[in-house]
Scaffold this motif. Structure first.
Motif, short mmCIF file in Angstrom:
data_model
loop_
_atom_site.label_atom_id
_atom_site.label_comp_id
_atom_site.label_asym_id
_atom_site.label_seq_id
_atom_site.Cartn_x
_atom_site.Cartn_y
_atom_site.Cartn_z
N LEU A 63 -27.79 51.32 -4.75
CA LEU A 63 -27.38 52.15 -3.60
C LEU A 63 -28.00 53.54 -3.62
O LEU A 63 -28.17 54.16 -2.58
N MET A 273 -19.84 46.38 -1.50
CA MET A 273 -21.22 46.90 -1.54
C MET A 273 -22.22 45.85 -1.02
O MET A 273 -23.20 46.21 -0.37
N GLN A 277 -24.92 46.32 1.94
CA GLN A 277 -26.36 46.09 1.75
C GLN A 277 -26.87 45.00 2.68
O GLN A 277 -28.03 45.03 3.09
#
Ligand SMILES: Cc1ncc(COP(=O)(O)O)c(C=O)c1O
Length: 375
Positions: A63, A273, A277
């Motif tokens: 990230l 996450m 993404q």
């Protein structure tokens, strides 16, 4: 499946509180169920669970464009920053910590606590809803050890000019910690492009997971000379060495970890996450830009006052409006199914990629109905 359909709350509510807690997705719900299934079916699969915390570390590193060896998984930003603080030496001439007035309280508490170890804290005051760069220039000097800044202010949504502040700090030989909790998941964050030395964040907000998982990034070349005193077996070079006669910190940023990792939160965090993404941070940034633009335009057209800066380069995903009675306003909105929050006298409206123009219209209609509570 449209992305909004991954978030069941939108069947009932207009959710605008991602700066506080991201909306629950079906993926995160399933991740928690998977944790219970693994526990139930496998018994005590600690190898799997330690592996999952490595997956979280890799996701955090991805990230922010860091190496996984520069990332420590933590249970909160407070835990990560406290570990960092414990490793900094304030006994010499360079003992000043410059702290912006936009910081989340936890950050300021940690730096003030270092006074007992010789640190001096200097605050950088705001001028209305911004902190002019000159104020940082005045505060940062040759005795500054660390400049501690937030990416986006949790009170008013104001975004700091990180590269310019980093440039000022590095010119005087000071290090920079960036609290990116309010930007992670809303736009691409690149530690190498920003040139920050440390960065902290967590999964609770725009990374769409829940409490218990955060991280701290420590720039690779700084790790070997930093010795945190907040140790634990997960900070050791060999977690399973079980040596009670020595403290042998990991050669990587894992030395900033401590005890048993927050396994259920890791399942959720990895799922959140992954979702972010899969959408892509450039796309998310563009969508949030459209929604925040529509929120500002709708508010200004109705004569409501922004507490956030209007310039899109100077605010984050959080837009704030001035109110006379903000607690009452949050309650009135909630009664009509609109979830927001408040800080100071500001109504906080924080969209994510799952919000749309219809949400903005619903909010504006409700604010118009209660406009006597706005300034
Ligand atoms: C900018 C910022 N930093 C830190 C935190 C909280 O950190 P912690 O994980 O220690 O609770 C928040 C949460 O509200 C925040 O908005």
């Amino acid at each position: 499946m449209a992305f909004r359909d991954h978030f069941p709350i939108f069947e009932q509510k207009t959710y605008f509180n991602s700066c506080s807690q991201g909306a629950l997705s079906t993926e995160v719900q399933q991740a928690y169920a998977q944790y219970l299934r693994d526990w139930d079916e496998k018994g005590s699969p600690w190898e799997l669970w330690v592996e999952r915390s490595e997956t979280a570390r890799q996701a955090f590193a991805g990230l922010i464009n860091a190496d996984p060896n520069e990332v420590a998984d933590c249970t909160s930003v407070s835990a990560g920053v406290s570990a960092l603080a414990s490793a900094l030496d304030f006994s010499g001439e360079r003992n000043k910590i410059v702290v912006s007035d936009f910081e989340f309280p936890t950050i300021a508490h940690i730096w003030h606590a270092q006074a007992r170890r010789g640190a001096r804290v200097a605050h950088v005051p705001a001028a209305g809803n911004v902190i002019p760069l000159e104020r940082f220039a005045e505060a940062i000097d040759e005795r500054t050890k660390l400049v501690s800044i937030t990416h986006v202010c949790f009170r008013n949504g104001s975004r700091l000019d990180v590269p310019a502040i980093v440039e000022l700090a590095h010119r005087k030989g000071a290090l920079v910690l960036l609290d990116a909790y309010q930007t992670l998941g809303t736009l691409p964050v690149d530690v190498k492009a920003l040139k920050v030395d440390f960065l902290a964040g967590g999964v609770l907000k725009y990374l769409l997971a829940s409490a218990g998982l955060a991280f701290i990034y420590i720039r690779k070349d700084l790790v070997p000379d930093l010795y945190p005193t907040t140790m634990g077996w997960f900070s050791q070079a060999d977690i399973f060495a079980m040596d009670i006669y020595a403290n042998t910190p990991s050669p990587t940023a894992r030395r900033f970890e401590s005890g048993t990792p927050p396994v259920p939160s890791i399942y959720a965090g990895v799922a959140g996450m992954k979702l972010i993404q899969s959408v892509g941070l450039e796309k998310i940034r563009a969508e949030i830009g459209e929604i925040t633009g529509a929120l500002k335009e709708g508010a200004m057209r109705r004569g409501f006052n922004l507490a956030s800066p209007a310039d899109p380069d100077k605010h984050g995903a959080l837009i704030t409006l001035r109110s006379h009675k903000v607690d009452l306003l949050v309650k009135r909105l909630e009664a009509e199914g609109i979830i927001t929050s408040s800080r100071d006298n500001n109504l906080r409206v924080s969209p994510h990629f799952y919000n749309n123009q219809r949400d903005v219209d619903v909010l504006m209609d409700c604010l118009t109905k209660h406009k006597e509570l706005l300034v």
